[in-house]
Write a protein that holds these residues in place. Structure first.
Motif, mmCIF file in Angstrom:
data_model
loop_
_atom_site.group_PDB
_atom_site.id
_atom_site.type_symbol
_atom_site.label_atom_id
_atom_site.label_comp_id
_atom_site.label_asym_id
_atom_site.label_seq_id
_atom_site.Cartn_x
_atom_site.Cartn_y
_atom_site.Cartn_z
ATOM 1 N N ILE A 45 1.075 -1.245 0.024
ATOM 2 C CA ILE A 45 0.110 0.124 -0.035
ATOM 3 C C ILE A 45 0.891 1.267 -0.203
ATOM 4 C CG2 ILE A 45 -1.761 1.253 1.166
ATOM 5 C CD1 ILE A 45 -2.716 -1.655 0.512
ATOM 6 N N THR A 46 0.455 2.421 -0.830
ATOM 7 C CA THR A 46 1.264 3.414 -0.788
ATOM 8 C C THR A 46 0.203 4.635 -0.368
ATOM 9 O OG1 THR A 46 0.742 3.944 -3.086
ATOM 10 C CG2 THR A 46 2.888 3.010 -2.648
ATOM 11 N N VAL A 47 0.784 5.635 0.285
ATOM 12 C CA VAL A 47 -0.119 6.845 0.637
ATOM 13 C C VAL A 47 0.602 7.952 0.029
ATOM 14 C CG1 VAL A 47 -0.818 8.334 2.511
ATOM 15 C CG2 VAL A 47 -0.558 5.858 2.818
ATOM 16 N N SER A 48 -0.058 8.711 -0.894
ATOM 17 C CA SER A 48 0.206 10.042 -1.489
ATOM 18 C C SER A 48 -0.360 11.108 -1.108
ATOM 19 C CB SER A 48 0.148 9.748 -3.090
ATOM 20 O OG SER A 48 0.778 8.600 -3.627
ATOM 21 N N ALA A 49 0.466 12.318 -1.051
ATOM 22 C CA ALA A 49 -0.148 13.497 -0.737
ATOM 23 C C ALA A 49 0.188 14.426 -1.976
ATOM 24 C CB ALA A 49 0.177 14.209 0.614
ATOM 25 N N ASN A 50 -0.736 15.102 -2.763
ATOM 26 C CA ASN A 50 -0.205 15.903 -3.689
ATOM 27 C C ASN A 50 0.283 15.441 -4.665
ATOM 28 O OD1 ASN A 50 -1.369 18.327 -2.450
ATOM 29 N ND2 ASN A 50 0.465 18.634 -1.009
ATOM 30 N N GLY A 51 0.191 14.116 -4.962
ATOM 31 C CA GLY A 51 0.712 13.295 -5.977
ATOM 32 C C GLY A 51 1.950 12.578 -5.584
ATOM 33 N N GLU A 52 2.636 12.763 -4.493
ATOM 34 C CA GLU A 52 3.814 11.927 -4.095
ATOM 35 C C GLU A 52 3.668 11.283 -3.014
ATOM 36 O OE1 GLU A 52 7.942 14.519 -3.289
ATOM 37 O OE2 GLU A 52 6.328 15.313 -2.387
ATOM 38 N N ILE A 53 4.403 10.144 -3.236
ATOM 39 C CA ILE A 53 4.099 8.977 -2.284
ATOM 40 C C ILE A 53 5.005 9.405 -1.089
ATOM 41 C CG2 ILE A 53 4.930 6.835 -1.638
ATOM 42 C CD1 ILE A 53 4.554 6.118 -4.613
ATOM 43 N N THR A 54 4.458 9.374 0.015
ATOM 44 C CA THR A 54 5.014 9.896 1.437
ATOM 45 C C THR A 54 5.194 8.532 2.453
ATOM 46 O OG1 THR A 54 2.991 10.481 2.373
ATOM 47 C CG2 THR A 54 4.132 12.391 1.270
ATOM 48 N N VAL A 55 4.243 7.519 2.060
ATOM 49 C CA VAL A 55 4.515 6.402 3.250
ATOM 50 C C VAL A 55 4.109 5.179 2.282
ATOM 51 C CG1 VAL A 55 3.572 5.309 5.016
ATOM 52 C CG2 VAL A 55 3.389 7.734 4.770
ATOM 53 N N LYS A 56 4.963 4.103 2.695
ATOM 54 C CA LYS A 56 4.307 2.873 1.978
ATOM 55 C C LYS A 56 4.315 1.783 2.990
ATOM 56 C CE LYS A 56 9.363 1.419 0.720
ATOM 57 N NZ LYS A 56 10.191 0.800 -0.469
ATOM 58 N N GLY A 57 3.712 0.737 2.841
ATOM 59 C CA GLY A 57 3.414 -0.232 3.654
ATOM 60 C C GLY A 57 3.068 -1.667 3.059
ATOM 61 N N LYS A 58 3.428 -2.702 3.908
ATOM 62 C CA LYS A 58 3.044 -4.203 3.609
ATOM 63 C C LYS A 58 2.149 -4.832 4.526
ATOM 64 C CE LYS A 58 5.508 -8.345 2.569
ATOM 65 N NZ LYS A 58 6.849 -9.058 2.521
ATOM 66 N N VAL A 59 0.859 -5.255 4.170
ATOM 67 C CA VAL A 59 0.196 -5.900 5.122
ATOM 68 C C VAL A 59 -0.184 -7.239 4.500
ATOM 69 C CG1 VAL A 59 -2.321 -5.755 5.895
ATOM 70 C CG2 VAL A 59 -1.076 -3.774 5.261
ATOM 71 N N VAL A 60 0.157 -8.318 5.622
ATOM 72 C CA VAL A 60 -0.329 -9.652 5.581
ATOM 73 C C VAL A 60 -1.599 -9.645 6.170
ATOM 74 C CG1 VAL A 60 0.461 -11.874 6.050
ATOM 75 C CG2 VAL A 60 2.029 -10.320 5.685
ATOM 76 N N ALA A 61 -2.629 -10.069 5.427
ATOM 77 C CA ALA A 61 -3.891 -10.222 5.992
ATOM 78 C C ALA A 61 -4.188 -11.677 5.922
ATOM 79 C CB ALA A 61 -5.086 -9.335 5.114
ATOM 80 N N VAL A 62 -4.893 -12.109 7.066
ATOM 81 C CA VAL A 62 -5.356 -13.612 7.058
ATOM 82 C C VAL A 62 -6.942 -13.564 7.038
ATOM 83 C CG1 VAL A 62 -4.914 -15.748 8.264
ATOM 84 C CG2 VAL A 62 -3.028 -14.263 7.788
ATOM 85 N N GLN A 63 -7.395 -14.643 6.321
ATOM 86 C CA GLN A 63 -8.769 -14.817 6.944
ATOM 87 C C GLN A 63 -8.948 -15.501 8.177
ATOM 88 O OE1 GLN A 63 -10.472 -17.295 3.586
ATOM 89 N NE2 GLN A 63 -12.567 -17.281 4.382
ATOM 90 N N VAL A 64 -10.078 -14.753 8.688
ATOM 91 C CA VAL A 64 -9.983 -15.086 10.146
ATOM 92 C C VAL A 64 -10.725 -16.398 10.288
ATOM 93 C CG1 VAL A 64 -9.813 -13.002 11.190
ATOM 94 C CG2 VAL A 64 -11.993 -13.868 10.415
ATOM 95 N N PRO A 65 -10.548 -17.275 11.293
ATOM 96 C CA PRO A 65 -11.464 -18.475 11.615
ATOM 97 C C PRO A 65 -12.624 -18.219 12.137
ATOM 98 C CG PRO A 65 -8.975 -18.620 12.831
ATOM 99 C CD PRO A 65 -9.350 -17.076 12.158
ATOM 100 N N GLU A 66 -13.676 -19.072 11.901
ATOM 101 C CA GLU A 66 -14.850 -18.746 12.387
ATOM 102 C C GLU A 66 -14.862 -18.430 13.807
ATOM 103 O OE1 GLU A 66 -17.771 -18.184 10.812
ATOM 104 O OE2 GLU A 66 -16.598 -18.232 8.897
ATOM 105 N N THR A 67 -13.681 -19.110 14.466
ATOM 106 C CA THR A 67 -13.797 -19.047 15.957
ATOM 107 C C THR A 67 -13.470 -17.715 16.963
ATOM 108 O OG1 THR A 67 -11.508 -19.954 15.955
ATOM 109 C CG2 THR A 67 -13.565 -21.461 16.450
ATOM 110 N N PHE A 68 -12.865 -16.950 15.645
ATOM 111 C CA PHE A 68 -12.338 -15.591 16.108
ATOM 112 C C PHE A 68 -12.938 -14.709 17.271
ATOM 113 C CE2 PHE A 68 -10.872 -11.226 15.575
ATOM 114 C CZ PHE A 68 -9.390 -11.527 15.403
ATOM 115 N N LEU A 69 -14.381 -14.757 16.850
ATOM 116 C CA LEU A 69 -15.157 -13.719 17.891
ATOM 117 C C LEU A 69 -15.805 -14.598 18.918
ATOM 118 C CD1 LEU A 69 -17.147 -11.848 15.203
ATOM 119 C CD2 LEU A 69 -14.885 -11.180 16.387
ATOM 120 N N LYS A 70 -15.471 -15.909 18.994
ATOM 121 C CA LYS A 70 -16.304 -16.609 20.220
ATOM 122 C C LYS A 70 -15.399 -16.718 21.495
ATOM 123 C CE LYS A 70 -18.958 -19.384 17.023
ATOM 124 N NZ LYS A 70 -18.851 -20.635 16.215
#
Ligand SMILES: CCCCCCCCCCCCCC(=O)SCCNC(=O)CCNC(=O)[C@H](O)C(C)(C)COP(=O)(O)OP(=O)(O)OC[C@H]1O[C@@H](n2cnc3c(N)ncnc32)[C@H](O)[C@@H]1OP(=O)(O)O
Length: 156
Positions: free
Chosen positions: A131-156
């Motif tokens: 992911i990049t974040v840009s302000a006025n057309g210029e990239i100021t921040v970049k990031g990497k996200v590892v997302a995992v599908q949550v198990p059905e038990t996550f909220l229990k």
């Protein structure tokens, strides 16, 4: 893009209280993520109180924008990988397993920010996005996200 419903609008009501992207959290940022071609996009204008040093955006806010645009992008990518629409079942719901953020330049306050996401990998329950974040057309921040599908038990 403008005719699309953001992926977060498909999250069920009871899972829509996330401070970053939950539409039911009155105090939250209400981040919205869309496809724009092969990339994902989101826009956010920080408030004057999202301040770090005068004139610049607080880094923790920027990290949280990357976080929720990353998980939203992961959900978008998972549906696309199965050639399905987000209103079909089973629903894909992702949480953040890993969040890396690099602050390249100060991000100015007072302008709309653009977040853009690239899908790096869709593998099993895991999606990696950059992911990049840009302000006025210029990239100021970049990031990497590892997302995992949550198990059905996550909220229990
Ligand atoms: C039903 C509930 C619905 C909830 C809906 C939410 C709606 C939206 C809310 C929006 C939320 C907004 C955002 C927020 O604020 S989300 C809130 C902050 N995040 C959390 O609280 C998550 C806490 N962590 C966990 O619950 C578990 O650790 C999870 C579920 C993430 C993974 O534990 P699980 O035991 O299930 O995973 P696995 O071992 O089978 O691994 C699976 C794959 O993932 C890879 N991996 C794992 N960890 C890491 C890591 N740290 N770095 C790199 N990779 C990692 C692993 O190598 C493997 O890949 P591969 O080897 O197969 O290639």
């Amino acid at each position: 893009m403008k005719n699309q419903k953001p992926i977060q609008d498909y999250y069920p009501d009871e899972l829509s209280y996330c401070y970053g992207c939950g539409r039911n959290n009155e105090y939250g940022h209400h981040i919205k993520s869309y496809w724009d071609g092969d990339e994902t996009v989101s826009h956010f204008t920080p408030k004057e109180y999202h301040i770090a040093i005068p004139g610049y955006v607080y880094g923790g806010l920027l990290a949280s924008l990357i976080d929720c645009h990353g998980t939203g992008s992961a959900a978008l990518a998972a549906y696309k990988a199965e050639n399905r629409q987000p209103d079909t079942l089973p629903a894909f719901r992702f949480v953040t397993a890993s969040l890396q953020v690099d602050f390249l330049k100060p991000t100015p306050l007072g302008v709309e920010l653009e977040l853009r996401g690239k899908i790096v990998e869709v593998k099993g329950r895991k999606v990696i996005t950059e992911i990049t974040v840009s302000a006025n057309g210029e990239i100021t921040v970049k990031g990497k996200v590892v997302a995992v599908q949550v198990p059905e038990t996550f909220l229990k």
